[in-house]
Scaffold this active site. Structure first.
Site, mmCIF file in Angstrom:
data_model
loop_
_atom_site.group_PDB
_atom_site.id
_atom_site.type_symbol
_atom_site.label_atom_id
_atom_site.label_comp_id
_atom_site.label_asym_id
_atom_site.label_seq_id
_atom_site.Cartn_x
_atom_site.Cartn_y
_atom_site.Cartn_z
ATOM 1 N N THR A 85 -1.283 -14.190 4.475
ATOM 2 C CA THR A 85 -1.971 -14.430 3.640
ATOM 3 C C THR A 85 -2.155 -13.652 2.414
ATOM 4 O O THR A 85 -2.974 -13.773 1.565
ATOM 5 C CB THR A 85 -3.541 -14.728 4.147
ATOM 6 O OG1 THR A 85 -3.785 -13.427 4.887
ATOM 7 C CG2 THR A 85 -3.689 -16.022 5.452
ATOM 8 N N GLY A 86 -1.441 -12.532 2.497
ATOM 9 C CA GLY A 86 -1.426 -11.591 1.429
ATOM 10 C C GLY A 86 -0.650 -12.094 0.103
ATOM 11 O O GLY A 86 0.250 -13.199 0.401
ATOM 12 N N SER A 87 -0.567 -11.350 -0.985
ATOM 13 C CA SER A 87 -0.011 -11.978 -2.137
ATOM 14 C C SER A 87 1.519 -12.098 -1.816
ATOM 15 O O SER A 87 2.191 -13.172 -2.152
ATOM 16 C CB SER A 87 -0.534 -11.235 -3.302
ATOM 17 O OG SER A 87 0.361 -9.998 -3.441
ATOM 18 N N LYS B 190 -8.015 -13.654 10.543
ATOM 19 C CA LYS B 190 -8.140 -15.107 10.066
ATOM 20 C C LYS B 190 -7.531 -16.145 10.758
ATOM 21 O O LYS B 190 -7.223 -17.177 10.383
ATOM 22 C CB LYS B 190 -7.290 -14.905 8.647
ATOM 23 C CG LYS B 190 -7.977 -14.273 7.568
ATOM 24 C CD LYS B 190 -7.304 -14.457 6.241
ATOM 25 C CE LYS B 190 -7.945 -13.685 5.156
ATOM 26 N NZ LYS B 190 -7.310 -13.799 3.915
ATOM 27 N N HIS C 146 16.542 4.598 -3.032
ATOM 28 C CA HIS C 146 16.229 4.470 -1.450
ATOM 29 C C HIS C 146 15.980 5.634 -0.634
ATOM 30 O O HIS C 146 16.760 6.822 -0.939
ATOM 31 C CB HIS C 146 17.521 3.888 -0.837
ATOM 32 C CG HIS C 146 17.475 2.358 -1.296
ATOM 33 N ND1 HIS C 146 18.849 1.546 -1.106
ATOM 34 C CD2 HIS C 146 16.387 1.278 -1.507
ATOM 35 C CE1 HIS C 146 18.431 0.276 -1.714
ATOM 36 N NE2 HIS C 146 17.286 0.201 -1.959
ATOM 37 N N GLU D 234 25.839 2.951 1.013
ATOM 38 C CA GLU D 234 25.490 3.821 -0.030
ATOM 39 C C GLU D 234 25.722 5.292 0.777
ATOM 40 O O GLU D 234 26.031 5.305 1.767
ATOM 41 C CB GLU D 234 24.072 3.652 -0.221
ATOM 42 C CG GLU D 234 23.390 2.142 -0.763
ATOM 43 C CD GLU D 234 21.934 2.316 -0.743
ATOM 44 O OE1 GLU D 234 21.413 1.380 -1.230
ATOM 45 O OE2 GLU D 234 21.122 3.174 -0.035
ATOM 46 N N ILE E 113 10.451 -6.382 5.668
ATOM 47 C CA ILE E 113 10.771 -6.530 4.257
ATOM 48 C C ILE E 113 10.203 -5.069 3.682
ATOM 49 O O ILE E 113 10.651 -4.468 2.993
ATOM 50 C CB ILE E 113 10.367 -7.537 3.496
ATOM 51 C CG1 ILE E 113 10.833 -8.818 3.965
ATOM 52 C CG2 ILE E 113 10.645 -7.539 2.092
ATOM 53 C CD1 ILE E 113 12.340 -9.130 4.221
ATOM 54 N N THR E 114 8.937 -4.519 4.128
ATOM 55 C CA THR E 114 8.163 -3.492 3.822
ATOM 56 C C THR E 114 9.050 -2.276 3.137
ATOM 57 O O THR E 114 9.718 -1.881 3.946
ATOM 58 C CB THR E 114 7.058 -3.222 4.694
ATOM 59 O OG1 THR E 114 6.266 -4.349 5.220
ATOM 60 C CG2 THR E 114 6.158 -2.273 4.128
ATOM 61 N N GLU E 115 8.613 -1.890 2.040
ATOM 62 C CA GLU E 115 9.370 -0.498 1.524
ATOM 63 C C GLU E 115 8.261 0.520 1.735
ATOM 64 O O GLU E 115 7.080 0.170 1.355
ATOM 65 C CB GLU E 115 9.814 -0.821 0.064
ATOM 66 C CG GLU E 115 10.454 0.564 -0.523
ATOM 67 C CD GLU E 115 11.094 0.319 -1.946
ATOM 68 O OE1 GLU E 115 11.192 -0.848 -2.339
ATOM 69 O OE2 GLU E 115 11.621 1.220 -2.174
#
Lengths: 403, 305
Positions: free
Chosen positions: B29-31, B55, B259, B221, B108-110
């Protein structure tokens, strides 16, 4: 994020790690006062004056134009004053600072810990850091302290020991004992080393650090184990829960343009080439630097504008890149996913108008979401901007504008 | 010890995610979670619900919200999770998903603190699951499922697999392939952090074993040894052509390039050193990232000839 030796030692002390005591000073008179206070507190007669900069090799480094070393023993208060006056305000050049050196604005006046006593003193090496391959933190330690550990690793790898830590249970007492015995310590010194290592690991985890390096760790002549120097690097990602540690940042140690970029939430690293670049995403940004090199230029910077690139970030990026007088051209490379290329293009047009005359050619390569609309916007703006669709076209344009 | 069990290969036709995946969104439910959940649903991903503690019992984007991942597994039969939880809480979200029985966890979180990831990675090693990321664009099987944040429209169904540490550089590779007429089987964004769930080697191995993949693009990389490890594995076990690139040939030593994991620490983890090893292991290495698509075309021609 790096911090100064005196700050690192304060943190270690808070976690119960024994340190070479000291008091920081910002003037020669302040250093003399610090020395007097330290003599009262610790009974030390001689003191060591240590320049506080974010770089190693201070003991061998010299203040520009003088013979003054970055770390010096003072046998009298007059010595303290002379050495401190030489250091503060001077520029210290060490093997790690490069030729430009670093300006010294503080000194740490520290107790002399190499005093004679019942047993000889002995220096060790110890660091804690992440072993990426193992996915665990590791304590690296050696009997060969006080020297460059990379030389030790190269010449006598058998003298480097490693102890990996299971993150679920942390450092166990048997591991701390193993370290103490491997360092050849017995009796009281062994006990003190067990305590030293245990508390050092607690400090490392407690501060969300990425690297601790204590070189040397000293066994004193009366069997104390203390940190004589301390290099602490915090994990930048960990700082979200350590506002107190964030406050230890000394921006005067950093490149001013990089500090300014950080304030605009831009990830910028200054390099010494002639083509500036502005890119979304770190991997593509590095790849764009590589493209510049292959096209006959040299990248002037790394700049990742991130996933939320808009007109404002583009303008901030332009201003930062243009501060560098070496920049002869700018390459903007955006691969729009969530980022819409037409918005970035509008940003380029706006920045051009707001900044006024941009004296260098600009190559804009916008690909992905709304790339066609973006190219149209740029082409119709009447600005002297070279636009490209593919990465190869952008590379060719770099070659073209440099010639 | 392999983190993935054999049955997963049989359950899914494609690598990691596909049409049959039942995906939940942690941080639903976050953006960020809302935005990308909508995009994934629009792409055709089977999003069966999401998790936002407190929720549970409500609906969001016409799908149920659960308080815990365990609830989502029990009530919605979820087997894949994508995480958009803020960095301070993301490692906990990974461990919750692993404990609840989620098989493929995409984070996904950075910006997750490194020591949180050390704990999480060691914890999930005891569970029957695979973690992709963190700090990654996710996993994409064109025409099957998008479990990530990539722009869907640049992809095309096909038979080239992609493994990459970087988001936008993956898009670059995909775009070049699509324009060269080559579609993609699965793109795996493994992430740019020093501690990630699935290594370059493991991701390459998944694609090498995938009957729907004919060739692989491997993008790395500076920093760490993952590309070299993958290259040595490819030399021993590779059966398909691999095109490779390492970003950061011009990066100075000791500086972090965006990164968290992209930092040259010594002589072994420079772009030049990695590219040399990759070449020696038979990988088609390109020096210019603009040549990834063209090199793949060439590599495939050689294979057929």
């Amino acid at each position: 994020m790096n911090i100064h030796e005196y700050q690192a030692k304060e943190i270690l002390k808070k976690y119960g790690v024994a340190i070479q005591e000291g008091i920081v000073a910002e003037s020669a008179d302040g250093a003399v006062d610090a020395a007097k206070k330290l003599q009262e507190q610790t009974g030390t007669s001689w003191v060591v004056v240590k320049a506080q900069i974010h770089a190693g090799g201070r003991g061998k480094g010299k203040i520009t134009g003088t013979e003054q070393r970055g770390v010096a023993l003072a046998k009298s208060l007059d010595d303290v004053k002379t050495i401190s006056a030489n250091l503060i305000g001077g520029t210290l050049v060490t093997i790690q600072t490069g030729e430009a050196g670093k300006k010294v604005s503080k000194v740490l006046v520290a107790q002399d810990v190499y005093y004679p006593g019942a047993s000889p003193t002995k220096e060790f090496y110890m660091s804690i850091l992440l072993d990426r391959k193992e996915g665990k933190n590791v304590i690296i330690y050696s009997t060969e302290g006080g020297m460059d550990i990379e030389d030790v690793a190269h010449n006598t790898p058998e003298l480097i020991h490693k102890e990996h830590i299971d993150p679920a249970i942390g450092l166990q007492p048997f591991q701390a004992r193993k370290i103490a015995f491997n360092l050849g310590l017995t009796g009281e010194a062994n006990k003190q080393m067990v305590k030293f290592v245990s508390n050092l690991y607690k400090a490392y985890i407690g501060t969300d650090s990425g690297m601790f390096e204590i070189n040397p760790v000293l066994k004193t002549s009366d069997d104390k184990i203390i940190a004589v120097d301390a290099k602490v690097n915090f994990d930048d990602n960990g700082l979200i829960r350590h506002a107190d540690q964030l406050a230890l940042r000394d921006t005067s140690e950093e490149d001013p343009t990089e500090v300014e970029a950080g304030e605009s939430n831009l990830n910028y690293v200054k390099l010494d080439g002639n083509v500036g670049c502005m890119v979304n995403g770190a991997g593509l940004a590095m790849a764009t630097m590589d493209i510049i090199k292959l096209s006959g230029g040299d990248p002037a910077n790394f700049l990742d504008v991130g996933g939320s690139a808009n007109a404002k970030t583009v303008e901030a990026g332009f201003r930062i890149i243009l501060k560098d007088p070496n920049v002869k051209a700018i390459l903007i490379n955006i691969f729009g996913g969530i980022v819409r290329c037409d918005r970035v293009a509008q940003g380029v047009v706006d920045a051009y108008q707001n900044i006024g005359n941009i004296p260098v050619p600009i190559i804009v390569r916008l690909q992905g979401t709304n790339a066609v609309e973006a190219k149209k916007l740029i082409d119709e703006s009447g600005l002297k901007v070279f636009s490209a669709i593919t990465l190869q076209e952008a590379a060719d344009l770099v070659t073209q504008v440099l010639n | 010890m392999p983190l993935i069990c054999g049955k997963i290969y049989n359950t899914y036709m494609s690598v990691l995610v596909g049409k049959n995946s039942k995906v939940i969104v942690q941080g639903f439910t976050g953006s960020e979670g809302s935005f990308h959940a909508e995009q994934m649903i629009a792409y055709g991903t089977n999003v069966v619900g999401g998790v936002t503690p407190g929720k549970g019992g409500t609906m969001h984007l016409d799908r149920p919200v659960f308080n815990t991942v365990r609830d989502a597994v029990v009530k919605a039969d979820a087997d894949v999770s994508i995480i958009f939880v803020p960095p301070a809480f993301a490692a906990d979200a990974i461990m919750e998903a692993a404990d609840a029985g989620i098989k493929v966890i995409v984070c996904i979180t950075e910006g997750i603190p490194v020591n949180d990831m050390v704990v999480a990675k060691n914890y999930i090693a005891t569970k029957d699951c695979r973690l992709i990321g963190p700090n990654c664009p996710g996993v994409m099987t064109p025409g099957g499922a998008k479990v990530g944040i990539m722009p869907g429209f640049i992809f095309k169904e096909g038979r080239i697999g992609i493994v990459s540490k970087s988001g936008t550089l993956t898009y670059e590779a995909v775009d070049q392939l699509t324009k060269a007429g080559l579609g993609q089987s699965t793109a795996i964004g493994i992430g740019g952090d020093p501690i990630i769930g699935t290594s370059t080697k493991e991701a390459v191995e998944l694609l090498m074993n995938d009957p729907d993949t004919d060739a692989i693009i491997m993008i790395g990389e500076i920093g760490g040894t993952m590309e070299a490890d993958a290259a040595y594995w490819i030399k021993e076990h590779g059966t398909k052509p691999v095109v490779g690139f390492i970003a950061g040939q011009t990066a100075p030593a000791g500086r972090r390039m965006g990164h968290a994991g992209a930092i040259v620490g010594g002589a072994d983890d420079t772009a030049a050193a990695k590219m040399k090893i990759m070449r020696e292991c038979g990988i088609h290495v390109v020096e210019s990232p603009a040549q990834l698509g063209a090199m793949m075309v060439k590599a495939l021609e050689k294979t057929i000839a």
